[in-house]
Design an enzyme around this catalytic site. Structure first.
Site, PDB file in Angstrom:
ATOM      1  N   ASP A  96      -1.191   1.015  -3.961  1.00 50.56           N
ATOM      2  CA  ASP A  96      -1.924  -0.252  -4.118  1.00 50.56           C
ATOM      3  C   ASP A  96      -3.599   0.393  -4.620  1.00 50.56           C
ATOM      4  O   ASP A  96      -3.934   0.114  -4.829  1.00 50.56           O
ATOM      5  CB  ASP A  96      -2.577  -0.516  -3.534  1.00 50.56           C
ATOM      6  CG  ASP A  96      -2.829  -1.052  -2.018  1.00 50.56           C
ATOM      7  OD1 ASP A  96      -3.102   0.569  -1.774  1.00 50.56           O
ATOM      8  OD2 ASP A  96      -3.530  -2.111  -1.489  1.00 50.56           O
ATOM      9  N   ASP A 131      -2.595   6.601  -3.539  1.00 49.71           N
ATOM     10  CA  ASP A 131      -1.265   5.098  -2.913  1.00 49.71           C
ATOM     11  C   ASP A 131      -1.193   4.164  -3.822  1.00 49.71           C
ATOM     12  O   ASP A 131      -1.461   4.465  -4.447  1.00 49.71           O
ATOM     13  CB  ASP A 131      -1.804   5.325  -1.506  1.00 49.71           C
ATOM     14  CG  ASP A 131      -2.698   3.983  -1.257  1.00 49.71           C
ATOM     15  OD1 ASP A 131      -3.347   3.722  -2.602  1.00 49.71           O
ATOM     16  OD2 ASP A 131      -2.859   2.787  -0.466  1.00 49.71           O
ATOM     17  N   SER A 145       1.284  -1.589   0.172  1.00 49.94           N
ATOM     18  CA  SER A 145      -0.014  -0.349   0.131  1.00 49.94           C
ATOM     19  C   SER A 145       0.974   1.183   0.116  1.00 49.94           C
ATOM     20  O   SER A 145       1.681   1.528  -1.425  1.00 49.94           O
ATOM     21  CB  SER A 145      -0.568  -0.346   1.332  1.00 49.94           C
ATOM     22  OG  SER A 145      -1.707   1.373   0.888  1.00 49.94           O
TER      23      SER A 145
END
Length: 450
Positions: free
Chosen positions: A243, A241, A104
């Site tokens: 992901d 971000d 992430s």
């Protein structure tokens, strides 16, 4: 021993904490646990596997695919895609399991593994505990035609893009948008969705090379986006971000619009459209008190959960709510997604701007935020934060000082080795002072020995 699973899967330094061996073993254990729980809908199950662009994702993907195929699952490799896209494809393709390799918003050297059950839903805590308990157990391995087969699924990006475009309540013609893709998983999908809906799109940080993900860009580093919005005279900036399960925004004046304000804009839009079921929005204990006051004024109830979009999702599913999210920009639109989806969130936020003709600053201004300070304290034993006597006394003293004009929240991070100290107060100066005092107590009480 601390649990491998945090609030959002298993994360750690790739090739040190999260190794190829661990990735393979987790995949095998997940296959066994879900099969024995009756979660697989067919005799020969299928798994969808995706990743973000991190260099370590290449070998970790190979390990996950090897583990699943060795356990008898056929695997569809969808390549670099946002986490919510993998969740969506798990449901759309009637797969029995989804796996996403991503850390992430974490720095590039980290990586992580997230599992999705049938329908694209995150696993509950009991299933994750069972997977961890079954790691490296002896098992009977399939042979011959019983081993899994591996296929690429290049249509994944187009399938996901079409889904998000189809969810939009209004087109985006006339909006100029800068989108920061964080050199991450949405570098292709995010700009394409907005362009198809008619927006004039400037994509930045959309050239991933495996090493530059989240590097000074994306939802945790907004300076580049603010600068680009000004340079291009854009109406709005969107930040994802690594992901792309998060969405933050920047208005035309360069002011940041966080997840709380995005939730408020979407809640009011959905209420007007008759789509905000039970006139309720789900948030977490980290959400600013200003969100609750704005929603109360509009006749909307705010339900609080623990931090983590999985807990937001659980409350939504349990009670039939349609909207929930976090201050960090994880927003769940349950009519369209089973998890936080930054690209979907941006689409619906921009659609409200387009529909009303109002700037984001005006829409987001409905939330007057209480000054809030968040301090991350690293290098400490986060497991003891709730039980330490000195910390409990310091928190009690801080709460007495703040009275009804603020609040304190201390929590161990579920994804990083940190204790998060959050303070809201009547003034920014008081919030900063109280947060610093509490952070010093946490640091002195819980610092790990070298």
């Amino acid at each position: 021993m601390a649990s491998l699973f945090g609030t959002d899967g298993v994360r750690g330094l790739a090739n040190v904490d999260l190794t190829a061996e661990l990735a393979l073993d987790l995949s095998v254990a997940a296959a066994h646990v879900l099969a024995e729980a009756g979660a697989f809908g067919v005799e020969r199950p299928t798994a969808v596997v995706g990743r973000d662009p991190r260099a370590s994702g290449e070998f970790l993907e190979a390990a996950v695919v090897a583990g699943l195929a060795s356990a008898g699952l056929d695997v569809l490799r969808v390549g670099v895609l946002p986490t919510p896209a993998v969740a969506f494809l798990t449901g759309r393709l009637n797969a029995d399991l989804g796996v996403m390799l991503s850390a992430s918003h974490n720095p590039m050297p980290d990586n992580g593994i997230k599992f999705f059950a049938r329908g694209g839903h995150k696993l509950d805590d009991a299933i994750e505990d069972a997977i961890e308990a079954r790691l490296r157990e002896p098992w009977k391995r399939p042979t011959g035609a019983a081993v899994g087969r591996v296929h690429d699924y290049p249509e994944g990006v187009e399938t996901y893009v079409a889904h998000v475009v189809g969810s939009a309540p209004y087109r985006l013609d006339g909006l100029k948008v800068v989108v920061d893709c964080a050199h991450g998983a949405a570098y292709e999908a995010a700009p394409e969705v907005l362009r198809r809906l008619g927006a004039d799109v400037v994509a930045i940080c959309a050239e991933p090379d495996g090493l530059n993900i989240n590097a000074g860009c994306g939802s945790t580093h907004l300076d580049l986006l603010i600068q680009a919005v000004a340079e291009h005279g854009a109406d709005v900036g969107i930040a994802h971000d690594g992901d792309a399960d998060r969405c933050l925004a920047v208005d035309a004046d360069g002011q940041v619009v966080d997840g709380d304000r995005i939730l408020a804009v979407l809640a009011l839009a959905m209420q007007e459209q008759g789509r905000l079921r039970h006139d309720t929005v789900v948030a977490t204990v980290m959400s600013n008190e200003g969100l609750r006051l704005a929603m109360q004024a509009a006749g909307i109830t705010v339900v609080d959960t623990a931090v983590g979009d999985r807990y937001v999702l659980e409350a939504m599913k349990d009670h039939g709510y349609a909207l929930g999210g976090e201050q960090s920009g994880h927003v769940i639109l349950l009519d369209h997604s089973t998890t936080g989806d930054g690209v979907l969130t941006a689409t619906h936020l921009l659609a409200q701007m387009s529909h009303t003709g109002r700037p984001l600053s005006e829409l987001a201004g409905v939330v007057e935020k209480l000054p809030q300070v968040l301090v991350n304290v690293g290098g400490v034993d986060k497991r003891r934060v709730a039980s330490d006597h000195n910390i409990r006394e310091a928190v009690a003293a801080a709460e007495a000082e703040l009275g009804h004009t603020g609040r304190v929240l201390l929590r161990p991070s579920g994804t990083e080795p940190l204790v998060r100290v959050m303070v809201e107060a009547a003034t920014a100066e008081q919030a900063e002072a109280v947060a610093k005092q509490l952070a010093d107590v946490v640091r002195s009480s819980l610092t790990l020995a070298e």
